[in-house]
Design a protein around this motif. Structure first.
Motif, mmCIF file in Angstrom:
data_model
loop_
_atom_site.group_PDB
_atom_site.id
_atom_site.type_symbol
_atom_site.label_atom_id
_atom_site.label_comp_id
_atom_site.label_asym_id
_atom_site.label_seq_id
_atom_site.Cartn_x
_atom_site.Cartn_y
_atom_site.Cartn_z
ATOM 1 N N ILE A 221 0.825 -1.208 0.000
ATOM 2 C CA ILE A 221 0.000 0.000 0.000
ATOM 3 C C ILE A 221 0.859 1.257 0.000
ATOM 4 O O ILE A 221 0.339 2.346 0.209
ATOM 5 N N GLY A 222 2.155 1.090 -0.239
ATOM 6 C CA GLY A 222 3.053 2.230 -0.306
ATOM 7 C C GLY A 222 3.436 2.528 -1.745
ATOM 8 O O GLY A 222 2.588 2.774 -2.604
ATOM 9 N N VAL A 223 4.714 2.500 -2.051
ATOM 10 C CA VAL A 223 5.216 2.772 -3.396
ATOM 11 C C VAL A 223 4.717 1.705 -4.360
ATOM 12 O O VAL A 223 4.776 0.511 -4.063
ATOM 13 N N GLN A 224 4.248 2.156 -5.520
ATOM 14 C CA GLN A 224 3.694 1.240 -6.512
ATOM 15 C C GLN A 224 4.597 1.194 -7.750
ATOM 16 O O GLN A 224 5.348 2.116 -8.041
ATOM 17 N N ALA A 225 4.487 0.068 -8.519
ATOM 18 C CA ALA A 225 5.273 -0.111 -9.740
ATOM 19 C C ALA A 225 4.910 0.977 -10.758
ATOM 20 O O ALA A 225 3.764 1.442 -10.799
ATOM 21 N N PRO A 226 5.879 1.453 -11.525
ATOM 22 C CA PRO A 226 7.239 0.904 -11.703
ATOM 23 C C PRO A 226 8.249 1.430 -10.678
ATOM 24 O O PRO A 226 9.406 1.034 -10.722
ATOM 25 N N ASP A 227 7.837 2.378 -9.798
ATOM 26 C CA ASP A 227 8.765 2.867 -8.768
ATOM 27 C C ASP A 227 8.962 1.778 -7.716
ATOM 28 O O ASP A 227 8.140 0.853 -7.574
ATOM 29 N N TYR A 228 10.028 1.903 -6.978
ATOM 30 C CA TYR A 228 10.287 0.921 -5.925
ATOM 31 C C TYR A 228 11.159 1.557 -4.842
ATOM 32 O O TYR A 228 11.976 2.443 -5.096
ATOM 33 N N ASP A 229 10.946 1.133 -3.615
ATOM 34 C CA ASP A 229 11.801 1.509 -2.491
ATOM 35 C C ASP A 229 12.229 0.225 -1.784
ATOM 36 O O ASP A 229 11.945 -0.887 -2.246
ATOM 37 N N TRP A 230 12.895 0.370 -0.644
ATOM 38 C CA TRP A 230 13.403 -0.814 0.044
ATOM 39 C C TRP A 230 12.273 -1.721 0.522
ATOM 40 O O TRP A 230 12.398 -2.949 0.502
ATOM 41 N N GLY A 231 11.169 -1.138 0.961
ATOM 42 C CA GLY A 231 10.066 -1.963 1.432
ATOM 43 C C GLY A 231 9.476 -2.818 0.325
ATOM 44 O O GLY A 231 9.156 -4.002 0.537
#
Length: 633
Positions: A221-231
Motif C-alpha cells: 500500500i506504499g510505493v507502486q510499480a514501476p517505482d520501488y523503495d526498500w520496502g
C-alpha cells in the motif's frame, strides 16, 4: 574554531558520533549518486539470469524479471530516504501546529485540540499508520501523508508539554503584560526555548518514519510499480527467499542501517545540544583562595579553586555549587558538613569527574595528583582516576552490579587499569577483601551483592578503591543507615587506611560527630559554598556553624529544654539571594550582609570564615562547644 564548532568536533570524535556521521554520509552519498550511476543497470533485464542466486555477474542475484538486486537496492536509497524525510517534515510541522494551538485558541477549543491529541497518542503507532493509509489511499502520496500524520501526535504532545513548561515563566508573563500578541509571544518567546528537543526528536523520528514507510510498501500500500523503495524490494524478495535469501536480506539490511544512521545522529545531536546551555560562561564571582598547604608542594593531592557546577534550566543557569576552594594534602582527612542541598555531594562528584552533561563544571584550578582535571583528555585521566581515586557512595547496593559477583567486580579494576590476567586480578580482589576485614574473603568474593550486609558492602566498596594505590578516598555519607557498631568499624577502617597508605580522605556527612572523630579539618558548606574552614578541635566563628553545633545532642544536653533548631530553610539553588545566603536565618544580620557576599578570609592560622560579623552571636549556650563536642546535626 569557535566553541560551538569545538563541541561538534568533539562529538564527532566519539565512537558513536564518528560512526553515526560516517554512516549518514554513506546513506546521503548513495541517495545522491546511486540513481545517477546505476539507474540504467537497475532497470536492465537479463532474460538469461532470471531469479538466480548470487554470482560474479550479479553479486546479490536477480529478481523474477532478471533485474540486478544489488543495483536496485542502491538506487532505491534516494526514494526511500526522501520519502522518509518528507513524512518526518509533515509530522513535525503538523505536530508543532497541534501542540502550540492550545496556547493560541480560546480555552474550550484548546481543550478539544488537546483531547484529540491525547486520543491519537493512545493508539499504537502501526495501527495509526494503517488507519491513515486507508483514509489517504494506496500509493506513494497517500503513504507519505499517512506516515507523516501518524507521527504528528507524538510531536504534538512533546511540543505541548514543552510549551506549557515555558509559558509559566516570568519572562512570558512580562511579555504578556507589555502587550505582546499571542502569535508573536509563541514565535519569539516560547518556540525558541523548546526548539532544541524538537530538533533532536525529529532526527530520531526520521528513522521510525523510514521503518514505517518501508512497512507500508512491504504490505503493498506504499510505493507502486514501476517505482520501488526498500520496502517493496523486501516484499518481492520474500517470495523467493528460499531460492535466494539475499534478495530479501539486502533491502532489510539497508532499512536497518539507514534507520540506525538517523537514530545515532539524533543521539549525537542530543549530546551536543544538551550541553549548549550548560557550558555557557558562568557569571564570575570573587574566587576564595584555596587553603595554603603547610607541607611540601608535592604533598598536595587535590587543589580546588573557585569550583562551580551549573545546570541549565528554563530560567537560565542554576548554580548549586558556587566558588568552592580548598586543598587536600597526602594523609589528611577533611570533613564536609552542611544541611541537605548545601552542595556537599555535588562537590565530591565534580572533583571525581562524575558530573556529566548537561551540567557544566568550571574552576580556576582543579588538579588531582598534579594533573588538571578539566583540561586533560579523559583518556589520559582514566588510568589516574581508576587507580589513585576511590569513591565510596552512600548506598553501595546501587553502586555494585547486582548481576555480577563481588570478586569479579573488584577484579575488573585491576584488569582494566593494571593489566593483570583474570586469575591474578581475582586473587588481588580476595586479598583486598581480607584487608577490609571481610571474613571468609575467598568465599565471599564469589557471592553477589545482595548476599552482603550493608556494612560488608561498604567495606567491599572501600576494598574496590584499594585495588589500586589510592591517593584520595571520597566517602559520601558512608555511615548512613548503618548501626553504631558498623559505623565505628568503617571509621576505624578509613583511619587505618589513611595511616598505613598515607591516603587522603574527604568525608562527606551530615553527622558532625562522625566528622569530628575522623577528620582533622572541617569544611562547612551552605547554599553551595564553603562558609567556614576550621580545625575539628577549633571553636567555630560562623553563625551557621554555631547553629549546627547548637542543634547537636550529647550527654550534657538538658533533656527538659526544647531542642534547638535553625529557623527558616536554605535557599533554593536557583533563588540564592544577593549578599550572604544565610542572612535571612542569621540573628546578627545587617544591611551589609544583604548587599555584599562575604568571601573566605583567614581569622587565625588554619581558620577561614566567610562572614561579615564572625563570633558576634550564638544560637544557644551549647553553641560555645568546640566542634569535637559530638552529637548529630
Amino acid at each position: 574554531m569557535n566553541r560551538r564548532g569545538a563541541k561538534w568536533f568533539a562529538a564527532l570524535r566519539t565512537p558513536v558520533g564518528g560512526f553515526a556521521a560516517s554512516l549518514l554520509l554513506v546513506v546521503i552519498a548513495l541517495a545522491v549518486l546511486a540513481p545517477i550511476l546505476w539507474h540504467d543497470k537497475a532497470f536492465e533485464i537479463d532474460t538469461e539470469a532470471i531469479a538466480q542466486r548470487p554470482s560474479a555477474a550479479h553479486w546479490l542475484g536477480t529478481d523474477a524479471l532478471g533485474h540486478d538486486i544489488l543495483f536496485r537496492v542502491l538506487v532505491a536509497t534516494r526514494l526511500s530516504v526522501l520519502l522518509a524525510v518528507l513524512a518526518t517534515v509533515i509530522g513535525v510541522v503538523t505536530g508543532l501546529v497541534l501542540g502550540t494551538l492550545p496556547s493560541l485558541l480560546p480555552r474550550p477549543a484548546a481543550r478539544l485540540v488537546t483531547s484529540a491529541v491525547n486520543i491519537a497518542v493512545a493508539f499504537p503507532g502501526l495501527l495509526l499508520v494503517l488507519f491513515c493509509s486507508v483514509i489517504f489511499g494506496v500509493g506513494t502520496y497517500g503513504a507519505v501523508l499517512a506516515v507523516g500524520f501518524a507521527l504528528a501526535p507524538a510531536f504534538a504532545r512533546l511540543a505541548q508539554t514543552l510549551s506549557a513548561s515555558v509559558a509559566g515563566q516570568d519572562f512570558v508573563s512580562a511579555a504578556r503584560i507589555s502587550g505582546v500578541g499571542r502569535i508573536r509571544l509563541l514565535v519569539r518567546h516560547i518556540l525558541p526555548n523548546v526548539g532544541e528537543p524538537l530538533v533532536v526528536n525529529a532526527t530520531i523520528g526520521a528513522g521510525a518514519s523510514l521503518l514505517a514507510f518501508s512497512g507500508l510498501s512491504f504490505l503493498g500500500i506504499g510505493v507502486q510499480a514501476p517505482d520501488y523503495d526498500w520496502g517493496r524490494l523486501l516484499g518481492e524478495g520474500l517470495d523467493g527467499i528460499y531460492v535466494n535469501p539475499a534478495a530479501a536480506l539486502a533491502p532489510g539490511v539497508a532499512v536497518v542501517l539507514a534507520g540506525l544512521a538517523f537514530n545515532l545522529v539524533g543521539e549525537t545531536v542530543a549530546g551536543v545540544i544538551g550541553v549548549r546551555a550548560g557550558v555557557r560562561k558562568l557569571a564570575p564571582r570573587p574566587a576564595s583562595p584555596a587553603r595554603e598547604s603547610s607541607g611540601r608542594a608535592d604533598d598536595v593531592v587535590l587543589v580546588v579553586e573557585n569550583l562551580q557546577v551549573a545546570f541549565p534550566s528554563q530560567a537560565g543557569l542554576t548554580v548549586p555549587v558556587r566558588g568552592v576552594s580548598f586543598t587536600v594534602r597526602a594523609g589528611e582527612a577533611i570533613g564536609v558538613v552542611g544541611e541537605s542541598g548545601s552542595g556537599k555531594s555535588l562537590t565530591g562528584l565534580a572533583v571525581s569527574r562524575l558530573v556529566e552533561a548537561p551540567a557544566a563544571v568550571t574552576a580556576d584550578r582543579l588538579e588531582f595528583a598534579g594533573k588538571p582535571l578539566l583540561t586533560t583528555p579523559e583518556r589520559d585521566l582514566r588510568g589516574l582516576l581508576g587507580t589513585s581515586l576511590a569513591m565510596v557512595f552512600q548506598d553501595p547496593m546501587t553502586s555494585f552490579n547486582p548481576t555480577r559477583r563481588i570478586g569479579r567486580q573488584l577484579a575488573e579494576v585491576a584488569e582494566q587499569h593494571q593489566g593483570l590476567p583474570r586469575a591474578k586480578a581475582f586473587e588481588r580482589a580476595v586479598d583486598r577483601l581480607r584487608t577490609v576485614r571481610i571474613p571468609a574473603a575467598e568465599r565471599r568474593a564469589r557471592q553477589y551483592p545482595h548476599e552482603f550486609s550493608g556494612g560488608m558492602r561498604q567495606r567491599a566498596m572501600i576494598g574496590m578503591g584499594l585495588m589500586g594505590d589510592p591517593k584520595l578516598i571520597i566517602a559520601d555519607e558512608p555511615t548512613t543507615a548503618l548501626d553504631v557498631t558498623v559505623q565505628r568499624q568503617l571509621l576505624r577502617l578509613l583511619a587505618r587506611t589513611r595511616t598505613e597508605r598515607d591516603t587522603a580522605i574527604i568525608l562527606i556527612s551530615h553527622d558532625i560527630a562522625v566528622v569530628s572523630q575522623t577528620c582533622e579539618r572541617m569544611l562547612v558548606m551552605y547554599a553551595g559554598r564553603v562558609v567556614e574552614d576550621l580545625p575539628s578541635a577549633g571553636t567555630p566563628r560562623h553563625p551557621y556553624t554555631k547553629a549546627l553545633l547548637a542543634a547537636t545532642l550529647d550527654l550534657g544536653t538538658d533533656r527538659d529544654a526544647p531542642l534547638a533548631v535553625i529557623p527558616g530553610r536554605p535557599p533554593e539553588p536557583d533563588r540564592v539571594p544577593t549578599g550572604c545566603a544565610f542572612a535571612d536565618r542569621c540573628p546578627a544580620v545587617t544591611d551589609r550582609c544583604r548587599l555584599e557576599d562575604p568571601v573566605l578570609e583567614c581569622v587565625e592560622p588554619g581558620h577561614r570564615v566567610a562572614c561579615w560579623h564572625p563570633s558576634e552571636t550564638s544560637f544557644s549556650p551549647s553553641a560555645k562547644k568546640t566542634v569535637t563536642a559530638g552529637g548529630a546535626e
